[in-house]
Design a protein around this motif. Structure first.
Motif, PDB file in Angstrom:
ATOM      1  N   THR A  27       8.811  10.999   9.218  1.00 55.22           N
ATOM      2  CA  THR A  27       7.357  10.901   9.148  1.00 55.22           C
ATOM      3  C   THR A  27       6.681  12.171   9.653  1.00 55.22           C
ATOM      4  OG1 THR A  27       7.544   8.525   9.521  1.00 55.22           O
ATOM      5  CG2 THR A  27       5.365   9.490   9.791  1.00 55.22           C
ATOM      6  N   SER A  58       6.864   1.963   5.329  1.00 57.45           N
ATOM      7  CA  SER A  58       5.543   1.630   5.850  1.00 57.45           C
ATOM      8  C   SER A  58       4.931   2.780   6.657  1.00 57.45           C
ATOM      9  CB  SER A  58       5.613   0.358   6.690  1.00 57.45           C
ATOM     10  OG  SER A  58       4.338   0.005   7.182  1.00 57.45           O
ATOM     11  N   PRO A  59       5.685   3.441   7.568  1.00 55.54           N
ATOM     12  CA  PRO A  59       5.091   4.578   8.283  1.00 55.54           C
ATOM     13  C   PRO A  59       4.652   5.712   7.359  1.00 55.54           C
ATOM     14  CG  PRO A  59       7.043   3.805   9.435  1.00 55.54           C
ATOM     15  CD  PRO A  59       7.000   3.077   8.129  1.00 55.54           C
ATOM     16  N   ARG A  61       3.723   5.362   4.160  1.00 56.42           N
ATOM     17  CA  ARG A  61       2.536   4.860   3.470  1.00 56.42           C
ATOM     18  C   ARG A  61       1.305   4.988   4.375  1.00 56.42           C
ATOM     19  NH1 ARG A  61       0.685   4.370  -1.371  1.00 56.42           N
ATOM     20  NH2 ARG A  61      -0.648   5.846  -0.275  1.00 56.42           N
ATOM     21  N   ASN A  62       1.464   4.634   5.640  1.00 55.62           N
ATOM     22  CA  ASN A  62       0.349   4.712   6.588  1.00 55.62           C
ATOM     23  C   ASN A  62      -0.049   6.166   6.846  1.00 55.62           C
ATOM     24  OD1 ASN A  62       0.305   1.936   6.843  1.00 55.62           O
ATOM     25  ND2 ASN A  62       1.587   1.918   8.682  1.00 55.62           N
ATOM     26  N   ASP A  65      -2.166   7.172   3.876  1.00 55.77           N
ATOM     27  CA  ASP A  65      -3.438   6.445   3.865  1.00 55.77           C
ATOM     28  C   ASP A  65      -4.372   6.890   4.984  1.00 55.77           C
ATOM     29  OD1 ASP A  65      -2.591   5.003   1.699  1.00 55.77           O
ATOM     30  OD2 ASP A  65      -2.050   3.211   2.839  1.00 55.77           O
ATOM     31  N   ASP A  66      -3.818   7.126   6.172  1.00 54.69           N
ATOM     32  CA  ASP A  66      -4.649   7.410   7.343  1.00 54.69           C
ATOM     33  C   ASP A  66      -5.063   8.874   7.444  1.00 54.69           C
ATOM     34  OD1 ASP A  66      -4.317   4.757   7.978  1.00 54.69           O
ATOM     35  OD2 ASP A  66      -2.817   5.108   9.545  1.00 54.69           O
ATOM     36  N   THR A  90       5.047  -1.644  -0.780  1.00 57.63           N
ATOM     37  CA  THR A  90       4.656  -0.306  -0.316  1.00 57.63           C
ATOM     38  C   THR A  90       3.465   0.248  -1.079  1.00 57.63           C
ATOM     39  OG1 THR A  90       6.991   0.080   0.221  1.00 57.63           O
ATOM     40  CG2 THR A  90       5.551   2.007   0.188  1.00 57.63           C
TER      41      THR A  90
END
Length: 250
Positions: A27, A58-59, A61-62, A65-66, A90
């Motif tokens: 990440t 998920s990390p 994807r976040n 997105d973030d 996802t």
């Protein structure tokens, strides 16, 4: 428009998985790549999780997105039930379907669009209906009939398998021949309404030739060569080098 650079994180994950430790962080290196201007991140969550783990999805994807909502998440995989469930959970912007056997070390050929047309039409229809852009891994052979079958599945793009091109790093004449064939394949794809991505064994040295042969190249997904260069130049500078090789202004 110059091709978008999507940084493939599989090789980084494979290095991490050599030890039961959280570094190098997939990440964090993805974050550095995006901050350096990469247009997206690519992962291939294989069933044995030998590089990207399902828990990485998920990390990542976040992260997009973030912090980088302008970037895209690209998930590659063979369309079995497990992979399709991961895609649904996802929600990547792009799904690249590859014909890999789970035991393969890496992707090394495109789809046989004649033999697999029924499977692909069903899966592409399902994914497109869920709002995902779908790309199909394709050999760099200028076969119009095969490319029309790929288009008729409903896919938006193909991703040209550039492994043979990358393997000609010490044979410039052969590299030119393969690049010309890839260019003709891309020309046909563009003519019949398919977008064109490319990936496998692309480097700072061989990208400019490929870009010259495929002026409409939408995206390149690069992992092994980019990760190798990052050991020398660091991730930030390496992404900038690859962006320049794609024709981007950095």
């Amino acid at each position: 428009m110059p091709a978008t650079l999507s940084v493939n994180l599989n090789a980084i994950a494979m290095l991490r998985n050599r030890r039961d430790l959280p570094w190098p962080s997939v990440t964090e290196l993805g974050r550095l790549a995006l901050e350096a201007g990469a247009g997206g991140l690519t992962v291939h969550p294989r069933p044995d999780q030998r590089h990207i783990r399902f828990s990485d999805l998920s990390p990542l994807r976040n992260l997009i997105d973030d912090l980088h909502p302008e970037a895209e998440f690209n998930m590659e995989g063979y369309p079995n039930a497990e992979f399709l469930e991961l895609v649904k959970a996802t929600e990547p912007e792009q799904v690249t379907l590859v014909p890999d056997d789970p035991a393969q070390a890496t992707s090394d050929h495109g789809w046989d669009f004649r033999a697999s047309h029924g499977l692909l039409k069903e899966v592409v229809g399902r994914l497109s209906g869920q709002g995902f852009r779908v790309s199909l891994f394709a050999d760099g052979v200028p076969d119009r009939e095969a490319l029309e079958l790929a288009r008729d599945t409903g896919a938006a793009r193909i991703e040209l398998y550039t492994g043979p091109y990358g393997g000609c790093y010490d044979d410039p004449d052969r590299a030119e021949q393969i690049a010309a064939a890839l260019g003709e394949t891309a020309r046909i794809a563009d003519e019949i309404g398919l977008g064109v991505n490319a990936g496998h064994d692309l480097t700072v040295d061989n990208l400019p030739r490929l870009v010259r042969h495929i002026p409409a190249l939408a995206e390149v997904s690069i992992g092994h060569g980019l990760t190798a260069d990052a050991l020398i130049y660091g991730m930030t500078e390496t992404v900038r080098r690859f962006r320049r090789a794609c024709g981007q202004t950095v």
